[in-house]
Motif scaffolding. Structure first.
Motif, PDB file in Angstrom:
ATOM      1  N   THR A 122      58.497 123.262 140.198  1.00  0.00           N
ATOM      2  CA  THR A 122      58.375 123.392 138.746  1.00  0.00           C
ATOM      3  C   THR A 122      57.846 124.753 138.303  1.00  0.00           C
ATOM      4  OG1 THR A 122      56.150 122.415 138.803  1.00  0.00           O
ATOM      5  CG2 THR A 122      58.018 120.924 138.422  1.00  0.00           C
ATOM      6  N   MET A 123      57.165 125.470 139.180  1.00  0.00           N
ATOM      7  CA  MET A 123      56.538 126.738 138.781  1.00  0.00           C
ATOM      8  C   MET A 123      57.532 127.737 138.193  1.00  0.00           C
ATOM      9  SD  MET A 123      53.658 127.470 141.701  1.00  0.00           S
ATOM     10  CE  MET A 123      52.838 128.757 140.756  1.00  0.00           C
ATOM     11  N   LYS A 124      58.727 127.798 138.740  1.00  0.00           N
ATOM     12  CA  LYS A 124      59.714 128.783 138.283  1.00  0.00           C
ATOM     13  C   LYS A 124      60.255 128.486 136.885  1.00  0.00           C
ATOM     14  CE  LYS A 124      63.319 126.378 140.903  1.00  0.00           C
ATOM     15  NZ  LYS A 124      64.243 126.482 142.046  1.00  0.00           N
ATOM     16  N   TYR A 125      59.962 127.299 136.363  1.00  0.00           N
ATOM     17  CA  TYR A 125      60.414 126.947 135.020  1.00  0.00           C
ATOM     18  C   TYR A 125      59.333 127.206 133.973  1.00  0.00           C
ATOM     19  CZ  TYR A 125      64.301 124.598 137.317  1.00  0.00           C
ATOM     20  OH  TYR A 125      65.411 124.319 138.081  1.00  0.00           O
ATOM     21  N   ILE A 159      52.333 134.666 141.108  1.00  0.00           N
ATOM     22  CA  ILE A 159      52.896 136.010 141.118  1.00  0.00           C
ATOM     23  C   ILE A 159      54.411 135.957 141.337  1.00  0.00           C
ATOM     24  CG2 ILE A 159      52.818 138.295 142.161  1.00  0.00           C
ATOM     25  CD1 ILE A 159      50.301 137.429 140.630  1.00  0.00           C
ATOM     26  N   GLY A 160      55.152 136.453 140.369  1.00  0.00           N
ATOM     27  CA  GLY A 160      56.606 136.480 140.467  1.00  0.00           C
ATOM     28  C   GLY A 160      57.292 135.208 140.016  1.00  0.00           C
ATOM     29  N   GLU A 161      56.520 134.192 139.614  1.00  0.00           N
ATOM     30  CA  GLU A 161      57.106 132.910 139.229  1.00  0.00           C
ATOM     31  C   GLU A 161      57.226 132.739 137.714  1.00  0.00           C
ATOM     32  OE1 GLU A 161      58.490 130.802 141.085  1.00  0.00           O
ATOM     33  OE2 GLU A 161      57.792 131.276 143.089  1.00  0.00           O
ATOM     34  N   VAL A 162      56.348 133.380 136.947  1.00  0.00           N
ATOM     35  CA  VAL A 162      56.344 133.215 135.499  1.00  0.00           C
ATOM     36  C   VAL A 162      57.552 133.922 134.885  1.00  0.00           C
ATOM     37  CG1 VAL A 162      55.041 133.519 133.364  1.00  0.00           C
ATOM     38  CG2 VAL A 162      53.824 133.078 135.505  1.00  0.00           C
ATOM     39  N   SER A 166      55.743 139.419 130.229  1.00  0.00           N
ATOM     40  CA  SER A 166      54.558 140.051 129.647  1.00  0.00           C
ATOM     41  C   SER A 166      53.261 139.561 130.273  1.00  0.00           C
ATOM     42  CB  SER A 166      54.518 139.806 128.136  1.00  0.00           C
ATOM     43  OG  SER A 166      54.408 138.408 127.858  1.00  0.00           O
ATOM     44  N   ILE A 167      53.341 138.523 131.101  1.00  0.00           N
ATOM     45  CA  ILE A 167      52.133 138.014 131.766  1.00  0.00           C
ATOM     46  C   ILE A 167      52.407 137.831 133.253  1.00  0.00           C
ATOM     47  CG2 ILE A 167      51.273 136.854 129.698  1.00  0.00           C
ATOM     48  CD1 ILE A 167      52.296 134.222 130.862  1.00  0.00           C
ATOM     49  N   ALA A 168      51.333 137.861 134.030  1.00  0.00           N
ATOM     50  CA  ALA A 168      51.445 137.672 135.474  1.00  0.00           C
ATOM     51  C   ALA A 168      51.134 136.242 135.881  1.00  0.00           C
ATOM     52  CB  ALA A 168      50.512 138.637 136.198  1.00  0.00           C
ATOM     53  N   LEU A 169      50.256 135.609 135.124  1.00  0.00           N
ATOM     54  CA  LEU A 169      49.899 134.219 135.396  1.00  0.00           C
ATOM     55  C   LEU A 169      49.445 133.569 134.094  1.00  0.00           C
ATOM     56  CD1 LEU A 169      46.485 134.161 135.624  1.00  0.00           C
ATOM     57  CD2 LEU A 169      47.032 135.366 137.715  1.00  0.00           C
ATOM     58  N   PRO A 170      49.489 132.254 133.984  1.00  0.00           N
ATOM     59  CA  PRO A 170      49.126 131.564 132.741  1.00  0.00           C
ATOM     60  C   PRO A 170      47.681 131.815 132.335  1.00  0.00           C
ATOM     61  CG  PRO A 170      50.305 130.097 134.226  1.00  0.00           C
ATOM     62  CD  PRO A 170      49.971 131.319 135.016  1.00  0.00           C
ATOM     63  N   SER A 171      47.448 131.867 131.049  1.00  0.00           N
ATOM     64  CA  SER A 171      46.089 132.079 130.547  1.00  0.00           C
ATOM     65  C   SER A 171      45.179 130.905 130.867  1.00  0.00           C
ATOM     66  CB  SER A 171      46.116 132.306 129.025  1.00  0.00           C
ATOM     67  OG  SER A 171      46.681 131.182 128.366  1.00  0.00           O
ATOM     68  N   THR A 172      45.776 129.739 131.118  1.00  0.00           N
ATOM     69  CA  THR A 172      44.967 128.553 131.451  1.00  0.00           C
ATOM     70  C   THR A 172      44.367 128.652 132.842  1.00  0.00           C
ATOM     71  OG1 THR A 172      47.062 127.473 132.064  1.00  0.00           O
ATOM     72  CG2 THR A 172      46.140 126.953 129.908  1.00  0.00           C
ATOM     73  N   CYS A 173      44.750 129.699 133.589  1.00  0.00           N
ATOM     74  CA  CYS A 173      44.149 129.934 134.899  1.00  0.00           C
ATOM     75  C   CYS A 173      42.807 130.652 134.777  1.00  0.00           C
ATOM     76  CB  CYS A 173      45.074 130.801 135.769  1.00  0.00           C
ATOM     77  SG  CYS A 173      46.390 129.890 136.602  1.00  0.00           S
ATOM     78  N   LEU A 184      47.351 139.116 132.253  1.00  0.00           N
ATOM     79  CA  LEU A 184      48.363 140.111 131.919  1.00  0.00           C
ATOM     80  C   LEU A 184      48.918 140.840 133.135  1.00  0.00           C
ATOM     81  CD1 LEU A 184      46.844 141.663 128.663  1.00  0.00           C
ATOM     82  CD2 LEU A 184      48.554 139.840 128.885  1.00  0.00           C
ATOM     83  N   ASP A 185      48.122 140.951 134.204  1.00  0.00           N
ATOM     84  CA  ASP A 185      48.592 141.642 135.406  1.00  0.00           C
ATOM     85  C   ASP A 185      48.033 140.959 136.645  1.00  0.00           C
ATOM     86  OD1 ASP A 185      45.888 142.544 135.667  1.00  0.00           O
ATOM     87  OD2 ASP A 185      46.350 144.197 134.292  1.00  0.00           O
ATOM     88  N   THR A 186      48.449 141.464 137.812  1.00  0.00           N
ATOM     89  CA  THR A 186      48.040 140.835 139.079  1.00  0.00           C
ATOM     90  C   THR A 186      46.545 140.977 139.339  1.00  0.00           C
ATOM     91  OG1 THR A 186      48.629 142.875 140.234  1.00  0.00           O
ATOM     92  CG2 THR A 186      50.296 141.138 140.140  1.00  0.00           C
TER      93      THR A 186
END
Length: 248
Positions: A122-125, A159-162, A166-173, A184-186
């Motif tokens: 599901t991550m890639k979606y 990383i690479g899935e979102v 404009s973002i590297a990972l969800p803000s909920t992380c 916003l970045d790695t």
């Protein structure tokens, strides 16, 4: 008098089983409607056909309960053939349900691998502008925010899935929700929750499977009582009929 008491008990048990069956149908229908889009993502027969199996079991249980009620008709009349057939069908269903209930306890041992596969798929979606994307995004956001986790095994999984570039990972992380740069970045990995969400999902599914298995065994016990009562009903009916013949 004994026949009437047993008959009343049998009818009461059948009504309970009928209601249980309708509840099972309702649960299966809710699952099918709730996760219809998500099933397109999760290519697993266990998930795709699960709701349909639940619905079929509920319908079958309800129909057999109705058949049992039809087997008892009128004030003092008993349809022995219908009740006998009910006993046979109910016994077969009970054996199947018992096997299914026991299978849930065995299935608990495979929960972690299944959950890991589903989460990774599901991550890639996440972040996609579609019905599936919206559903997956909401599920992941709720999962991470409520449990204080990130990714499957950690923040690096994102990383690479979102899909949103404009973002590297969800803000909920992010541990600190006031950090506007987090996600916003790695480099945001340092500000993200350290643990992954797999352990929380595994524990949740494992606990719920335990409840499902316990409920299944309890339901089997109710149906077993129903079969015993049906047998007693036939025995008392035969005894009453024999006495009437003797008097005549």
């Amino acid at each position: 008098m004994i026949l009437k008491l047993i008959k009343g008990l049998f009818v009461a048990v059948q009504i309970i089983i009928l209601l249980f069956g309708l509840v099972i149908v309702g649960i299966g229908t809710w699952l099918e409607l709730q996760y219809k889009s998500l099933k397109e993502v999760l290519d697993s027969s266990r998930l795709n056909y699960g709701p349909y199996l639940i619905i079929c079991v509920g319908i079958l249980v309800s129909l057999i309960a109705l058949f049992g009620l039809v087997g008892v008709k009128g004030k003092n009349m008993l349809n022995k053939y219908s009740l006998g057939l009910y006993i046979i069908l109910a016994f077969i269903v009970v054996l199947g349900q018992m096997a299914g209930a026991m299978a849930t306890f065995v299935f608990r041992e495979q929960v972690e691998s299944i959950a890991s596969e589903a989460l990774n798929e599901t991550m890639k979606y996440y972040g996609m502008d579609s019905e599936v994307g919206t559903l997956v995004t909401d599920l992941w956001n709720n999962l991470q925010q409520e449990n204080g986790c990130c990714g499957v095994n950690g923040a690096r999984d994102w990383i690479g899935e979102v899909r949103n570039e404009s973002i590297a990972l969800p803000s909920t992380c992010c541990r600190n929700t006031t950090d506007l740069l987090c996600g916003l970045d790695t480099e945001s990995i340092a500000s993200a929750y350290g643990g992954g969400c797999l352990s929380f999902v595994t524990e949740y599914l494992s606990d719920n499977l335990l409840y499902v298995g316990a409920f299944g065994l309890g339901f089997v016990a109710v149906q077993a009582v129903s079969i015993i009562v049906a047998v007693l009903l036939l025995m008392v009916s035969d005894y009453s009929a024999t006495n009437k013949v003797g008097v005549i």
